[in-house]
Design a protein around this motif. Structure first.
Motif, mmCIF file in Angstrom:
data_model
loop_
_atom_site.group_PDB
_atom_site.id
_atom_site.type_symbol
_atom_site.label_atom_id
_atom_site.label_comp_id
_atom_site.label_asym_id
_atom_site.label_seq_id
_atom_site.Cartn_x
_atom_site.Cartn_y
_atom_site.Cartn_z
ATOM 1 N N GLY A 1 -8.212 6.794 1.891
ATOM 2 C CA GLY A 1 -9.446 6.455 1.192
ATOM 3 C C GLY A 1 -9.481 5.038 0.658
ATOM 4 N N LEU A 2 -8.470 4.215 0.978
ATOM 5 C CA LEU A 2 -8.474 2.820 0.543
ATOM 6 C C LEU A 2 -9.593 2.086 1.276
ATOM 7 N N PRO A 3 -10.462 1.403 0.561
ATOM 8 C CA PRO A 3 -11.534 0.670 1.225
ATOM 9 C C PRO A 3 -10.988 -0.516 2.020
ATOM 10 N N VAL A 4 -11.409 -0.620 3.276
ATOM 11 C CA VAL A 4 -11.033 -1.714 4.155
ATOM 12 C C VAL A 4 -12.320 -2.374 4.619
ATOM 13 N N GLU A 5 -12.412 -3.676 4.402
ATOM 14 C CA GLU A 5 -13.617 -4.438 4.767
ATOM 15 C C GLU A 5 -13.365 -5.256 6.023
ATOM 16 N N PHE A 6 -14.384 -5.371 6.851
ATOM 17 C CA PHE A 6 -14.380 -6.276 7.993
ATOM 18 C C PHE A 6 -15.506 -7.266 7.765
ATOM 19 N N TYR A 7 -15.162 -8.547 7.698
ATOM 20 C CA TYR A 7 -16.087 -9.610 7.331
ATOM 21 C C TYR A 7 -16.212 -10.568 8.513
ATOM 22 N N ILE B 1 0.859 -1.182 0.000
ATOM 23 C CA ILE B 1 0.000 0.000 0.000
ATOM 24 C C ILE B 1 0.894 1.231 0.000
ATOM 25 N N ILE B 2 0.599 2.188 -0.879
ATOM 26 C CA ILE B 2 1.302 3.466 -0.889
ATOM 27 C C ILE B 2 0.381 4.491 -0.238
ATOM 28 N N CYS B 3 0.904 5.196 0.763
ATOM 29 C CA CYS B 3 0.085 6.170 1.478
ATOM 30 C C CYS B 3 0.573 7.590 1.211
ATOM 31 N N ALA B 4 -0.305 8.559 1.429
ATOM 32 C CA ALA B 4 0.053 9.965 1.239
ATOM 33 C C ALA B 4 0.609 10.573 2.524
ATOM 34 N N ASP B 5 0.046 10.201 3.679
ATOM 35 C CA ASP B 5 0.485 10.722 4.973
ATOM 36 C C ASP B 5 0.974 9.535 5.794
ATOM 37 N N TYR B 6 2.286 9.360 5.826
ATOM 38 C CA TYR B 6 2.865 8.179 6.461
ATOM 39 C C TYR B 6 2.497 8.068 7.937
ATOM 40 N N ALA B 7 2.589 9.149 8.672
ATOM 41 C CA ALA B 7 2.295 9.109 10.109
ATOM 42 C C ALA B 7 0.837 8.710 10.355
ATOM 43 N N ALA B 8 -0.085 9.270 9.583
ATOM 44 C CA ALA B 8 -1.506 8.942 9.752
ATOM 45 C C ALA B 8 -1.771 7.481 9.401
ATOM 46 N N SER B 9 -1.164 6.992 8.335
ATOM 47 C CA SER B 9 -1.366 5.596 7.933
ATOM 48 C C SER B 9 -0.714 4.637 8.915
ATOM 49 N N LYS B 10 0.475 4.983 9.394
ATOM 50 C CA LYS B 10 1.135 4.132 10.388
ATOM 51 C C LYS B 10 0.268 4.028 11.640
ATOM 52 N N ARG B 11 -0.268 5.135 12.112
ATOM 53 C CA ARG B 11 -1.150 5.137 13.280
ATOM 54 C C ARG B 11 -2.388 4.276 13.012
ATOM 55 N N PHE B 12 -3.006 4.448 11.854
ATOM 56 C CA PHE B 12 -4.220 3.706 11.513
ATOM 57 C C PHE B 12 -3.975 2.199 11.527
#
Length: 129
Positions: free
Chosen positions: A121-127, A12-23
């Motif tokens: 904005g990458l869709p993440v599903e929980f099934y 996955i390529i992210c735009a805001d590394y700190a926000a994505s790492k936290r998520f």
């Protein structure tokens, strides 16, 4: 036929590394295997695991282009995680102000699922398993 063993990882390529790492680490609870900064690319690479299994390679790059459409763009459609209790998962996400779509039921399996979006904005599903 190629004797594939299993999916090794998802990149996955992210735009805001700190926000994505936290998520991915704090909200979803993935474990950090290693984190490196690649000077020549001005890019972080974060390897993440779920229960000890390497699953996600998170990259940052200077000014990556945005995703064009949701979720029908060419490329990765969404990332899906199996969960035991969908209601508890949604309650957990609510604590982090992560909004989920209304819970739906898979018409073929009868299982419940919902979607959220990661910081890019990458869709993440929980099934529900």
């Amino acid at each position: 036929m190629i004797p594939l063993l299993h999916v090794h990882h998802i990149a996955i390529i992210c735009a805001d590394y700190a926000a994505s790492k936290r998520f991915y680490t704090q909200v979803l609870g993935l474990e950090v295997i290693r984190e490196v900064y690649r000077v020549e690319r001005q890019s972080y690479k974060l390897d993440l695991a779920l229960r000890g299994q390497y699953v996600i390679e998170l990259f940052s790059f200077p000014e990556p282009p945005p995703r064009l459409t949701q979720p029908e763009a060419t490329g990765l459609r969404h990332l899906a995680f199996a969960v035991a209790d969908l209601d508890a998962t949604v309650a957990w996400l609510d604590q982090y102000q992560v909004t989920s779509e209304p819970i739906r039921t898979d018409e073929f399996t009868g299982r419940r699922f919902t979607f959220i979006q990661d910081p890019d904005g990458l869709p993440v599903e929980f099934y529900e398993a």
